[in-house]
Design an enzyme around this catalytic site. Structure first.
Site, PDB file in Angstrom:
ATOM      1  N   ALA A  69      56.443 -27.045  34.824  1.00  0.00           N
ATOM      2  CA  ALA A  69      55.580 -27.420  33.710  1.00  0.00           C
ATOM      3  C   ALA A  69      55.420 -26.179  32.831  1.00  0.00           C
ATOM      4  CB  ALA A  69      54.228 -27.876  34.240  1.00  0.00           C
ATOM      5  N   GLY A 113      57.121 -28.315  38.463  1.00  0.00           N
ATOM      6  CA  GLY A 113      57.364 -29.618  37.840  1.00  0.00           C
ATOM      7  C   GLY A 113      58.843 -29.947  37.705  1.00  0.00           C
ATOM      8  N   GLU A 116      59.727 -31.377  40.966  1.00  0.00           N
ATOM      9  CA  GLU A 116      59.081 -32.699  41.041  1.00  0.00           C
ATOM     10  C   GLU A 116      59.834 -33.733  40.214  1.00  0.00           C
ATOM     11  OE1 GLU A 116      55.260 -30.929  39.917  1.00  0.00           O
ATOM     12  OE2 GLU A 116      54.423 -31.821  41.722  1.00  0.00           O
ATOM     13  N   GLU A 136      53.608 -23.334  42.704  1.00  0.00           N
ATOM     14  CA  GLU A 136      52.307 -23.443  42.043  1.00  0.00           C
ATOM     15  C   GLU A 136      51.234 -22.562  42.686  1.00  0.00           C
ATOM     16  OE1 GLU A 136      54.290 -26.006  42.829  1.00  0.00           O
ATOM     17  OE2 GLU A 136      54.394 -27.388  41.134  1.00  0.00           O
TER      18      GLU A 136
HETATM   19  N1  CO8 Z   1      56.537 -22.319  31.519  1.00  0.00           N
HETATM   20  C1  CO8 Z   1      56.608 -21.690  30.336  1.00  0.00           C
HETATM   21  N2  CO8 Z   1      57.563 -20.784  30.052  1.00  0.00           N
HETATM   22  C2  CO8 Z   1      58.459 -20.511  31.007  1.00  0.00           C
HETATM   23  C3  CO8 Z   1      58.433 -21.123  32.267  1.00  0.00           C
HETATM   24  C4  CO8 Z   1      57.416 -22.069  32.506  1.00  0.00           C
HETATM   25  N3  CO8 Z   1      57.332 -22.746  33.673  1.00  0.00           N
HETATM   26  N4  CO8 Z   1      59.451 -20.637  33.014  1.00  0.00           N
HETATM   27  C5  CO8 Z   1      60.095 -19.755  32.245  1.00  0.00           C
HETATM   28  N5  CO8 Z   1      59.513 -19.673  31.030  1.00  0.00           N
HETATM   29  C6  CO8 Z   1      59.892 -18.819  29.891  1.00  0.00           C
HETATM   30  C7  CO8 Z   1      59.517 -17.369  30.146  1.00  0.00           C
HETATM   31  O1  CO8 Z   1      58.172 -17.157  29.828  1.00  0.00           O
HETATM   32  C8  CO8 Z   1      60.473 -16.642  29.229  1.00  0.00           C
HETATM   33  O2  CO8 Z   1      59.961 -16.750  27.898  1.00  0.00           O
HETATM   34  P1  CO8 Z   1      59.906 -15.441  26.941  1.00  0.00           P
HETATM   35  O3  CO8 Z   1      61.350 -15.067  26.739  1.00  0.00           O
HETATM   36  O4  CO8 Z   1      59.225 -15.956  25.718  1.00  0.00           O
HETATM   37  O5  CO8 Z   1      59.154 -14.422  27.702  1.00  0.00           O
HETATM   38  C9  CO8 Z   1      61.722 -17.510  29.282  1.00  0.00           C
HETATM   39  O6  CO8 Z   1      61.301 -18.772  29.773  1.00  0.00           O
HETATM   40  C10 CO8 Z   1      62.772 -16.952  30.234  1.00  0.00           C
HETATM   41  O7  CO8 Z   1      62.148 -16.747  31.496  1.00  0.00           O
HETATM   42  P2  CO8 Z   1      62.260 -15.371  32.321  1.00  0.00           P
HETATM   43  O8  CO8 Z   1      62.410 -14.216  31.385  1.00  0.00           O
HETATM   44  O9  CO8 Z   1      61.128 -15.325  33.285  1.00  0.00           O
HETATM   45  O10 CO8 Z   1      63.660 -15.629  33.070  1.00  0.00           O
HETATM   46  P3  CO8 Z   1      64.141 -14.999  34.461  1.00  0.00           P
HETATM   47  O11 CO8 Z   1      65.572 -15.399  34.575  1.00  0.00           O
HETATM   48  O12 CO8 Z   1      63.755 -13.577  34.547  1.00  0.00           O
HETATM   49  O13 CO8 Z   1      63.270 -15.772  35.591  1.00  0.00           O
HETATM   50  C11 CO8 Z   1      62.280 -17.717  36.644  1.00  0.00           C
HETATM   51  C12 CO8 Z   1      63.447 -17.146  35.818  1.00  0.00           C
HETATM   52  C13 CO8 Z   1      62.291 -17.124  38.062  1.00  0.00           C
HETATM   53  C14 CO8 Z   1      62.467 -19.231  36.717  1.00  0.00           C
HETATM   54  C15 CO8 Z   1      60.933 -17.378  35.968  1.00  0.00           C
HETATM   55  O14 CO8 Z   1      61.012 -17.744  34.600  1.00  0.00           O
HETATM   56  C16 CO8 Z   1      59.744 -18.082  36.552  1.00  0.00           C
HETATM   57  O15 CO8 Z   1      59.262 -17.702  37.598  1.00  0.00           O
HETATM   58  N6  CO8 Z   1      59.226 -19.144  35.864  1.00  0.00           N
HETATM   59  C17 CO8 Z   1      58.064 -19.870  36.288  1.00  0.00           C
HETATM   60  C18 CO8 Z   1      58.389 -20.774  37.456  1.00  0.00           C
HETATM   61  C19 CO8 Z   1      57.132 -21.484  37.903  1.00  0.00           C
HETATM   62  O16 CO8 Z   1      56.178 -20.909  38.380  1.00  0.00           O
HETATM   63  N7  CO8 Z   1      57.143 -22.813  37.747  1.00  0.00           N
HETATM   64  C20 CO8 Z   1      56.066 -23.651  38.171  1.00  0.00           C
HETATM   65  C21 CO8 Z   1      55.112 -23.862  37.051  1.00  0.00           C
HETATM   66  S1  CO8 Z   1      53.674 -24.762  37.573  1.00  0.00           S
HETATM   67  C22 CO8 Z   1      54.231 -26.342  37.648  1.00  0.00           C
HETATM   68  O17 CO8 Z   1      55.284 -26.694  37.226  1.00  0.00           O
HETATM   69  C23 CO8 Z   1      53.439 -27.358  38.342  1.00  0.00           C
HETATM   70  C24 CO8 Z   1      52.231 -27.744  37.635  1.00  0.00           C
HETATM   71  C25 CO8 Z   1      51.597 -28.851  38.382  1.00  0.00           C
HETATM   72  C26 CO8 Z   1      51.522 -30.033  37.523  1.00  0.00           C
HETATM   73  C27 CO8 Z   1      52.809 -30.782  37.533  1.00  0.00           C
HETATM   74  C28 CO8 Z   1      53.462 -30.918  36.235  1.00  0.00           C
HETATM   75  C29 CO8 Z   1      52.773 -30.308  35.091  1.00  0.00           C
END
Ligand code: CO8
Length: 263
Positions: A69, A113, A116, A136
């Site tokens: 998400a 998400g 999911e 999460e």
């Molecule tokens: N949301 C918003 N932006 C994101 C997300 C995200 N989930 N994931 C990546 N991005 C963005 C980064 O902020 C970055 O943006 P910017 O260049 O503007 O800084 C861009 O994408 C590239 O990401 P990274 O530089 O971090 O790329 P890496 O290759 O270094 O890392 C990862 C990749 C490991 C995937 C890393 O981006 C990461 O850890 N992302 C978050 C993963 C995460 O925690 N996901 C779970 C989110 S919570 C959720 O989904 C559940 C919520 C519960 C409700 C269910 C549905 C809503």
């Protein structure tokens, strides 16, 4: 299928009878923002009602199926906003609105998400190196789009509990070993080719039977066994009312290929 342009998803028809939705928000690794989910629902609705489509493929890029998400969208959300606007509820449209089978083709990140969303699909294919997880807990929250329920049903309580409480990732190879994925492929190219082949195989059958089969298998996730078996039998009986059941069985007896009418 009428061409329609979206900002965060693309639709295409890569094989006969196969519609594809590709998540396309590369700058955010396909993070599932509300506008993206709105477009995804529209695209799926379009393919679900298209006469030219029997099977849907849902995919992202080689690098990311979806990294979750949109954390930046969720960060300031309050309880009352989330609760009164039913935040995340529209995600389930995929499971309620689409009667045709959906195959998820997962490469790269499928986190939170994203994991999911992949688990909501009917068949999950991935690369061996795909990066699944429910992280999460690391953000101070919990899965909110069915992760705690679907992951647990797929791989069992102890393993799901371990993954959800630690936030640890797992590979596509693990997903296959544990039965979450139907198959893990050695490369991105093999994943996409294998996915389209399966989709085309399914699309070669009667649409009535395909939709009936999806409906009854999914009932097994909701109903006690006895009710599920009864439900299956009702749908099985009803399919004797289709032309394609007559066509399929007659073609078998006459040793020739069935020409489905999808009626
Ligand atoms: N949301 C918003 N932006 C994101 C997300 C995200 N989930 N994931 C990546 N991005 C963005 C980064 O902020 C970055 O943006 P910017 O260049 O503007 O800084 C861009 O994408 C590239 O990401 P990274 O530089 O971090 O790329 P890496 O290759 O270094 O890392 C990862 C990749 C490991 C995937 C890393 O981006 C990461 O850890 N992302 C978050 C993963 C995460 O925690 N996901 C779970 C989110 S919570 C959720 O989904 C559940 C919520 C519960 C409700 C269910 C549905 C809503």
């Amino acid at each position: 299928t009428a061409a329609r342009s979206y900002e965060f998803v693309q639709t295409s028809q890569p094989r006969p009878g196969v519609g594809q939705v590709t998540l396309s928000r590369p700058k955010a690794l396909n993070a599932l923002s509300t506008p993206l989910i709105t477009e995804l629902n529209q695209a799926l609705g379009e393919l679900n009602s298209s006469d030219d489509v029997s099977v849907i493929v849902l995919t992202g890029s080689e690098k990311a199926f979806a990294a979750g998400a949109d954390i930046k969208e969720m960060a300031p959300l309050t309880f009352s906003q989330a609760y009164t606007k039913s935040f995340i509820e529209s995600w389930s449209q995929l499971t309620t609105q689409v009667k045709k089978p959906i195959i998820a083709a997962v490469s790269g990140h499928a986190l939170g998400g994203g994991c999911e969303l992949a688990m909501m699909c009917d068949i999950l294919y991935c690369t061996e190196t795909a990066n699944f997880g429910q992280p999460e807990i690391k953000l101070g929250t919990i899965p909110g789009a069915g992760g705690s329920q679907r992951l647990t049903r797929a791989i069992g309580k102890s393993k799901a509990m371990e993954l959800i409480l630690t936030g640890k990732s797992f590979s596509g190879a693990d997903a296959e070993k544990w039965g979450l994925a139907a198959k893990a492929f050695p490369s991105y190219e093999a994943l996409m080719e294998g996915t389209l082949q399966t989709a085309e195989t399914i699309a070669g059958y009667s649409k009535v039977a395909i939709i009936g089969a999806k409906e009854v298998v999914n009932k097994s996730q909701d109903l006690p066994l006895r009710d599920g078996v009864e439900y299956e039998r009702r749908v099985f009986h009803s399919i004797f009312g289709s032309q394609d059941q007559k066509i399929g069985m007659k073609a078998f007896a006459e040793k020739r290929k069935a020409e489905w009418t999808h009626e």
